[in-house]
Scaffold this motif. Structure first.
Motif, PDB file in Angstrom:
ATOM      1  N   ALA B 113       0.834  -1.203   0.000  1.00 60.39           N
ATOM      2  CA  ALA B 113       0.000   0.000   0.000  1.00 60.39           C
ATOM      3  C   ALA B 113       0.869   1.254   0.000  1.00 60.39           C
ATOM      4  CB  ALA B 113      -0.933  -0.011   1.211  1.00 60.39           C
ATOM      5  N   LEU B 114       2.040   1.156   0.644  1.00 62.12           N
ATOM      6  CA  LEU B 114       2.956   2.305   0.668  1.00 62.12           C
ATOM      7  C   LEU B 114       3.756   2.404  -0.623  1.00 62.12           C
ATOM      8  CD1 LEU B 114       4.327   1.901   4.278  1.00 62.12           C
ATOM      9  CD2 LEU B 114       2.984   3.833   3.462  1.00 62.12           C
ATOM     10  N   THR B 115       4.317   1.259  -1.048  1.00 62.24           N
ATOM     11  CA  THR B 115       5.186   1.305  -2.231  1.00 62.24           C
ATOM     12  C   THR B 115       4.389   1.593  -3.500  1.00 62.24           C
ATOM     13  OG1 THR B 115       5.031  -1.095  -2.340  1.00 62.24           O
ATOM     14  CG2 THR B 115       6.976  -0.189  -1.296  1.00 62.24           C
ATOM     15  N   ALA B 116       3.105   1.179  -3.531  1.00 66.52           N
ATOM     16  CA  ALA B 116       2.285   1.432  -4.722  1.00 66.52           C
ATOM     17  C   ALA B 116       2.207   2.929  -5.013  1.00 66.52           C
ATOM     18  CB  ALA B 116       0.880   0.866  -4.536  1.00 66.52           C
ATOM     19  N   HIS B 117       2.247   3.726  -3.955  1.00 66.13           N
ATOM     20  CA  HIS B 117       2.137   5.172  -4.150  1.00 66.13           C
ATOM     21  C   HIS B 117       3.499   5.848  -4.133  1.00 66.13           C
ATOM     22  CE1 HIS B 117      -2.164   4.948  -3.987  1.00 66.13           C
ATOM     23  NE2 HIS B 117      -2.082   4.200  -2.905  1.00 66.13           N
ATOM     24  N   GLY B 118       4.551   5.030  -4.100  1.00 69.36           N
ATOM     25  CA  GLY B 118       5.898   5.597  -4.082  1.00 69.36           C
ATOM     26  C   GLY B 118       6.148   6.438  -2.847  1.00 69.36           C
ATOM     27  N   VAL B 119       5.399   6.169  -1.776  1.00 69.71           N
ATOM     28  CA  VAL B 119       5.537   6.980  -0.565  1.00 69.71           C
ATOM     29  C   VAL B 119       6.911   6.748   0.057  1.00 69.71           C
ATOM     30  CG1 VAL B 119       4.573   7.473   1.717  1.00 69.71           C
ATOM     31  CG2 VAL B 119       3.070   6.862  -0.177  1.00 69.71           C
ATOM     32  N   VAL B 120       7.283   5.475   0.143  1.00 69.78           N
ATOM     33  CA  VAL B 120       8.567   5.148   0.756  1.00 69.78           C
ATOM     34  C   VAL B 120       9.227   4.019  -0.028  1.00 69.78           C
ATOM     35  CG1 VAL B 120       7.906   5.803   3.099  1.00 69.78           C
ATOM     36  CG2 VAL B 120       7.469   3.491   2.310  1.00 69.78           C
ATOM     37  N   ALA B 121      10.506   3.799   0.252  1.00 71.19           N
ATOM     38  CA  ALA B 121      11.232   2.685  -0.371  1.00 71.19           C
ATOM     39  C   ALA B 121      10.747   1.373   0.235  1.00 71.19           C
ATOM     40  CB  ALA B 121      12.728   2.853  -0.127  1.00 71.19           C
ATOM     41  N   PRO B 122      10.834   0.281  -0.529  1.00 72.04           N
ATOM     42  CA  PRO B 122      10.343  -1.010  -0.042  1.00 72.04           C
ATOM     43  C   PRO B 122      10.907  -1.413   1.327  1.00 72.04           C
ATOM     44  CG  PRO B 122      10.900  -1.155  -2.363  1.00 72.04           C
ATOM     45  CD  PRO B 122      11.311   0.211  -1.918  1.00 72.04           C
ATOM     46  N   ARG B 123      12.169  -1.094   1.574  1.00 68.27           N
ATOM     47  CA  ARG B 123      12.793  -1.490   2.836  1.00 68.27           C
ATOM     48  C   ARG B 123      12.139  -0.749   4.019  1.00 68.27           C
ATOM     49  NH1 ARG B 123      17.016   0.474   5.106  1.00 68.27           N
ATOM     50  NH2 ARG B 123      17.265   1.907   3.373  1.00 68.27           N
ATOM     51  N   VAL B 124      11.908   0.532   3.790  1.00 69.33           N
ATOM     52  CA  VAL B 124      11.282   1.342   4.830  1.00 69.33           C
ATOM     53  C   VAL B 124       9.819   0.927   5.015  1.00 69.33           C
ATOM     54  CG1 VAL B 124      10.845   3.696   5.590  1.00 69.33           C
ATOM     55  CG2 VAL B 124      12.804   3.207   4.119  1.00 69.33           C
ATOM     56  N   ALA B 125       9.199   0.517   3.908  1.00 71.16           N
ATOM     57  CA  ALA B 125       7.777   0.176   3.944  1.00 71.16           C
ATOM     58  C   ALA B 125       7.494  -0.930   4.953  1.00 71.16           C
ATOM     59  CB  ALA B 125       7.301  -0.242   2.548  1.00 71.16           C
ATOM     60  N   MET B 126       8.377  -1.920   5.018  1.00 71.72           N
ATOM     61  CA  MET B 126       8.154  -3.024   5.945  1.00 71.72           C
ATOM     62  C   MET B 126       8.228  -2.538   7.390  1.00 71.72           C
ATOM     63  SD  MET B 126       7.185  -6.059   5.747  1.00 71.72           S
ATOM     64  CE  MET B 126       7.570  -6.800   4.180  1.00 71.72           C
ATOM     65  N   GLN B 127       9.156  -1.608   7.633  1.00 68.86           N
ATOM     66  CA  GLN B 127       9.275  -1.031   8.975  1.00 68.86           C
ATOM     67  C   GLN B 127       7.992  -0.269   9.325  1.00 68.86           C
ATOM     68  OE1 GLN B 127      11.453  -1.699  11.182  1.00 68.86           O
ATOM     69  NE2 GLN B 127      10.454  -0.317  12.637  1.00 68.86           N
ATOM     70  N   ARG B 128       7.480   0.468   8.357  1.00 72.15           N
ATOM     71  CA  ARG B 128       6.244   1.223   8.579  1.00 72.15           C
ATOM     72  C   ARG B 128       5.061   0.282   8.795  1.00 72.15           C
ATOM     73  NH1 ARG B 128       6.058   6.257   5.971  1.00 72.15           N
ATOM     74  NH2 ARG B 128       3.833   6.206   6.372  1.00 72.15           N
ATOM     75  N   ALA B 129       5.073  -0.828   8.067  1.00 73.94           N
ATOM     76  CA  ALA B 129       4.002  -1.817   8.240  1.00 73.94           C
ATOM     77  C   ALA B 129       4.017  -2.339   9.672  1.00 73.94           C
ATOM     78  CB  ALA B 129       4.175  -2.964   7.247  1.00 73.94           C
ATOM     79  N   ARG B 130       5.222  -2.583  10.174  1.00 76.04           N
ATOM     80  CA  ARG B 130       5.360  -3.066  11.548  1.00 76.04           C
ATOM     81  C   ARG B 130       4.808  -2.030  12.531  1.00 76.04           C
ATOM     82  NH1 ARG B 130       8.231  -2.933  15.979  1.00 76.04           N
ATOM     83  NH2 ARG B 130       8.698  -4.901  17.051  1.00 76.04           N
ATOM     84  N   GLU B 131       5.177  -0.772  12.322  1.00 74.65           N
ATOM     85  CA  GLU B 131       4.683   0.290  13.210  1.00 74.65           C
ATOM     86  C   GLU B 131       3.158   0.365  13.170  1.00 74.65           C
ATOM     87  OE1 GLU B 131       6.702   3.735  11.719  1.00 74.65           O
ATOM     88  OE2 GLU B 131       8.670   2.912  12.282  1.00 74.65           O
TER      89      GLU B 131
END
Lengths: 307, 327
Positions: B113-131
């Motif tokens: 959901a984050l990477t689809a919008h180019g909001v964050v890099a894939p690596r960061v996206a997983m961290q955000r998913a965890r949060e």
């Protein structure tokens, strides 16, 4: 996972054993090979001597046990016709059939799967019809007919490709297309059905809802889910390709095991036929085993032993 | 209406030329939960899908405007619409388990959901998913991220869907029967979670449901739909106290409640919703309405404002009180 693997292996061994048993008895129902081997007008003693020498005078259950014991040591016996080990005869033909079946598989999957995916994703668009027409043509043309038509066009008229035999890598092109056509259509139809089926599922709508483009939903989610039935078909189709090779190898004078099978059956060369069937069934079993492992790789539900 | 996050104006949806949703207008303000209520087949879910342009192929958006903070979603192209989905407006569905890809760990699906919008890099996206999982109160988030949908309960899958829906901080959340497929005990938890999250983020919510109990728990305002049209719209308080459309009154009367004598018959509304193809003139509820009179069959009642934004489309609004509503 180890349990899944072990049960699949056991099944594979049982299947091979069953196939070999059936072949052993069916071949012996087909008639006496000794009568075909001896020269015309041979004496009774001569015939009996040869029968003894080849072991065909033994009771059938003893022949069967000898056969099984040989299998365990991977000894397939000696061709009664050519008097060389059956395995040597087979081994000289295997590379040709593998090359042919491999090339045909590349044709079948390489053209069939993309065609199926295109027909599913863009269903209802104008270009679905010509693709569907090719698929139906591939499905309805008998292998020997496509083979002969191609020989007439590309070998006789255009002189682009050799008409038969093995003469450089380009020789495999026509036999591979002739052999792969039917499978190509099967792959196209199955891939289309699988993708259409997946496209109707809730996770596709949910994928779009989180902002994925339709292309991303297809490449990241749909194709992987749709690949499970396609893997099943691939395993079955490899068996069909080996069977189809018998016709194609005859049409194109391709020196593979299909051609060998016909010669061996005609001369009741039991041990060579047995060797061929053993090889084909081992390939079939190995391919299905590979498919089972592939499912586990694709689908975590199988990996974790749940349905 | 000013301050509205979502403003649907005279939405019309058709199947084979027959209107399945006919002139739906509603608005949802920031931080407000608006319930869209009606029985199966009334067009409420299709209206929800229409907002994000996720309609099934057979259904066409035949008219009206869908304004999300002033931008008309009905006129956007495919790419622009994909950019809106999940970022500006999200939706959660009735079947949470089926809405997740069975072959992908849920963590990756949240990150998508984050990477689809180019909001964050894939690596960061997983961290955000965890949060995100932590913020919605999921224990053992690291393990959850690596699990597949089949390893999770329906309730947990719906929490994951909520995480996916809210991770980009959308202004609007559409919840299409979010608890219908879940156990009763889980329903309350999920509803509580949704309310808590949207209150904290001032997200506007369009809640699709057929369950008046859910409406009572959650909604600030209610829009009652019948056969593709709005029957009544009012604050939740007003609609439970004094409904002005007989359909609403009968819906409320059909809620089972604890005071009911054991083994007594539950109240129902006789008949079924008419098919879109059979709509003629007049009020669509006429065939099932206990207050029906000649005029109802001849003239379509307009949506009339009875004050305080309480609107009803009924010729006999003032007699609805006669039907009696359980307290």
């Amino acid at each position: 996972m180890p349990r899944y693997l072990a049960s699949r292996l056991l099944q594979a061994i049982l299947t091979t054993f069953g196939v070999m048993t059936i072949v052993f008895f069916v071949m012996r129902l087909s008639g006496d090979p000794v009568l075909l081997l001896v020269p015309e007008g041979a004496t009774r003693e001569h015939i009996d001597a040869l029968r003894r020498e080849l072991g065909f005078d033994q009771p059938i259950w003893r022949q069967y046990l000898t056969f099984l014991a040989g299998l365990l040591r991977f000894e397939l016996g000696v061709s009664v016709v050519q008097r060389v080990p059956a395995w040597d005869i087979l081994a000289s033909r295997i590379p040709y059939t593998l090359a042919l079946a491999g090339a045909a598989l590349v044709v079948a999957i390489g053209l069939g799967v993309p065609a199926g995916v295109i027909m599913a994703v863009w269903r209802g668009r104008w270009f679905e019809r010509p693709i569907a027409a090719i698929v139906v043509a591939g499905q309805s043309m008998p292998t020997f007919l496509t083979g002969i038509l191609m020989i007439m066009l590309f070998a006789v008229t255009l002189r682009w490709l050799p008409s038969s035999g093995v003469d450089g890598p380009q020789s495999v092109i026509m036999p591979a297309i002739a052999l792969g056509m039917l499978s190509m259509s099967t792959f196209a139809r199955m891939a289309r059905i699988a993708v259409v089926d997946e496209l109707g599922k809730d996770y596709v709508r949910a994928g779009l809802a989180r902002g994925l483009s339709p292309g991303k939903v297809v490449t990241r989610h749909v194709l992987r889910n749709a690949s499970i039935p396609v893997v099943t078909i691939a395993a079955l189709e490899i068996g069909n390709l080996l069977a189809g090779a018998i016709i194609v190898e005859t049409v194109f004078a391709w020196p593979g095991i299909g051609q060998l099978a016909i010669q061996a059956i005609q001369s009741r060369d039991f041990l060579v036929v047995q060797a061929i069937v053993l090889f084909v069934s081992l390939v079939y079993v190995a391919v299905n085993l590979a498919a089972d492992l592939l499912y586990a790789g694709i689908d975590p539900r199988i990996r974790f032993g749940r349905s | 209406m000013t301050g509205a996050v979502l403003d649907i104006e005279r939405l019309r949806l058709e199947i084979d030329g027959a209107a399945v949703v006919d002139g739906l207008s509603l608005s949802v303000r920031q931080g407000e939960i608006v319930a869209l209520v009606g029985e199966s087949g009334c067009g409420k879910s299709l209206s929800a899908f229409a907002v994000l342009r996720l309609l099934p192929d057979a259904v066409t958006l035949a008219g009206g405007r869908i304004l999300l903070e002033g931008r008309d979603l009905a006129s956007l192209d495919l790419a622009a619409m994909a950019a809106v989905r999940g970022r500006d407006a999200s939706i959660i569905f009735q079947e949470p388990t089926a809405s997740l890809d069975p072959l992908m760990p849920v963590g990756e699906q949240i990150a998508e959901a984050l990477t689809a919008h180019g909001v964050v890099a894939p690596r960061v996206a997983m961290q955000r998913a965890r949060e995100m999982l932590v913020s919605i109160g999921i224990s053992d988030p690291d393990r959850r991220l690596t699990q597949y949908p089949f390893e999770l309960s329906g309730g947990m899958c719906q929490r994951i869907m909520i995480a996916i829906a809210l991770i980009c901080g959308p202004r609007l959340l559409i919840a299409d029967e979010p608890t219908t497929a879940l156990d009763v005990t889980i329903q309350a938890q999920i509803l509580h979670l949704i309310r808590e999250l949207v209150t904290a983020r001032s997200t506007a919510v369009l809640l699709i449901t057929h369950d008046m109990g859910v409406v009572a728990d959650m909604a600030d305002r209610v829009v009652v739909m019948y056969a593709g049209r709005v029957a009544e719209t009012a604050s939740a308080e007003a609609i439970f106290k004094a409904p002005l459309h007989p359909y609403t009154a009968l819906l409320l009367a059909s809620i089972p409640h604890a005071a009911l004598a054991p083994k007594s018959r539950l109240a129902t509304i006789e008949g079924t919703v008419p098919r879109p193809s059979s709509h003629g003139v007049g009020c669509r509820f006429a065939s099932r309405c206990p207050l029906v009179e000649d005029k109802c069959r001849k003239e379509t009642p307009p949506l009339v404002n009875h004050g305080d934004g309480h609107e009803a489309a009924c010729w006999r609004s003032h007699d609805v009180g006669m039907l009696g509503v359980p307290a």
